[in-house]
Design an enzyme around this catalytic site. Structure first.
Site, PDB file in Angstrom:
ATOM      1  N   SER A 146      63.775  64.232  47.473  1.00 48.09           N
ATOM      2  CA  SER A 146      62.485  63.549  47.487  1.00 48.09           C
ATOM      3  C   SER A 146      61.472  64.380  46.723  1.00 48.09           C
ATOM      4  O   SER A 146      61.594  65.613  46.647  1.00 48.09           O
ATOM      5  CB  SER A 146      61.999  63.347  48.926  1.00 48.09           C
ATOM      6  OG  SER A 146      60.654  62.909  48.971  1.00 48.09           O
ATOM      7  N   TYR A 159      60.497  67.631  57.141  1.00 49.49           N
ATOM      8  CA  TYR A 159      61.072  66.755  56.115  1.00 49.49           C
ATOM      9  C   TYR A 159      60.990  67.403  54.737  1.00 49.49           C
ATOM     10  O   TYR A 159      61.981  67.429  53.994  1.00 49.49           O
ATOM     11  CB  TYR A 159      60.342  65.414  56.116  1.00 49.49           C
ATOM     12  CG  TYR A 159      60.910  64.398  55.152  1.00 49.49           C
ATOM     13  CD1 TYR A 159      62.070  63.709  55.461  1.00 49.49           C
ATOM     14  CD2 TYR A 159      60.265  64.133  53.942  1.00 49.49           C
ATOM     15  CE1 TYR A 159      62.593  62.771  54.568  1.00 49.49           C
ATOM     16  CE2 TYR A 159      60.789  63.195  53.058  1.00 49.49           C
ATOM     17  CZ  TYR A 159      61.949  62.525  53.372  1.00 49.49           C
ATOM     18  OH  TYR A 159      62.466  61.607  52.486  1.00 49.49           O
TER      19      TYR A 159
END
Length: 262
Positions: A146, A159
């Site tokens: 990501s 995350y």
């Protein structure tokens, strides 16, 4: 020919996607099937995978292959099932989870789940995929990280850490795989409208639909290079801000979010 220019096609073997029951993984599975791939789709829900397979449009097909990425033996069994029928040409390790977390609500239990799926889950699938592709002397491995892995982002303490770890892992593996005939790509999406991002309470810039993300991923896999990042403008902005010194970076991000005074 550089391994980074290698493009695998449906005639080279099968594709495998983890995290295929929803979001980006589901959309990529459908896109690949529409282009002629036999796609083995893995997720925990057998029912959702059966429904996904029924939606596939030719000339390819989707084969449900239920499994949990946190089960290392199960991931080995999945790859053995695929390679029993022929080569594994393309693997997209996409399974991941996201729970917003700030210092005020930090939870070791929640962190452990994200680490287990996003990092350990990838390595569980990565192990048998690498063994199979290195033995073949060919293949294309892609891992979904990501843009949140470029630097730490708000609400994403754990995350961001998992995605930064995946980016570094892909970079390190590329140094070996370049001599072994296996191409590796890291996929760094921005905000995509999925069940995971639906929990966000802030405006998500450049938000896109899973189908658009899937198109960009599949097209990116056909082009030379190491990273597939999108939307390009958003990735560029985050990379540029990420060049700031730590104190300036933290101040700039807080300022954009309206956190704190001044």
């Amino acid at each position: 020919m550089s391994v980074f220019t290698k493009v695998m096609r449906p005639g080279d073997g099968a594709a495998w996607i983890t995290g295929a029951s929803g979001g980006i993984g589901r959309a990529v599975a459908l896109k690949l099937a529409s282009e002629g791939w036999t796609v083995y789709a893995t997720a925990r829900s057998a029912d959702q995978l059966e429904h996904l397979a029924s939606e596939a449009t030719g000339p390819g097909r989707i084969v449900p292959l239920p499994g949990d990425v946190t089960d290392a033996a199960g991931m080995v069994a999945c790859v053995e099932r695929i390679t029993a029928d022929g080569p594994l040409a393309l693997a997209i390790l996409n399974a991941g989870v996201y729970t917003p977390m700030r210092a005020q609500n930090f939870s070791a239990q929640t962190a452990s789940k994200m680490l287990s799926v996003n990092l350990i889950g990838v390595t569980n699938a990565l192990d048998p995929v690498l063994k199979a592709m290195i033995a073949q002397g060919t293949g294309h491995l892609a891992i979904t990280a990501s843009v949140a892995g470029y630097r730490g982002l708000p609400d994403a303490a754990v995350y961001s850490a998992t995605k930064a770890g995946l980016i570094a892992m892909c970079e390190a593996l590329a140094m070996d795989l370049v001599d072994l005939g296996v191409r590796i790509s890291v996929i760094n999406p921005g905000f995509v409208e999925t069940e995971a991002t639906s929990v966000n309470t802030f405006d998500m810039p450049f938000l896109m639909q899973p189908e658009d993300a899937a198109r960009r991923i599949v097209e990116g896999l056909k082009k030379p290079g190491f990273e597939i990042a999108f939307p390009r403008r958003f990735a560029f902005i985050l990379r540029a801000i990420g060049l700031l010194p730590n104190r300036a970076y933290i101040w700039a991000v807080r300022k954009m979010l309206g956190w704190g005074k001044g």
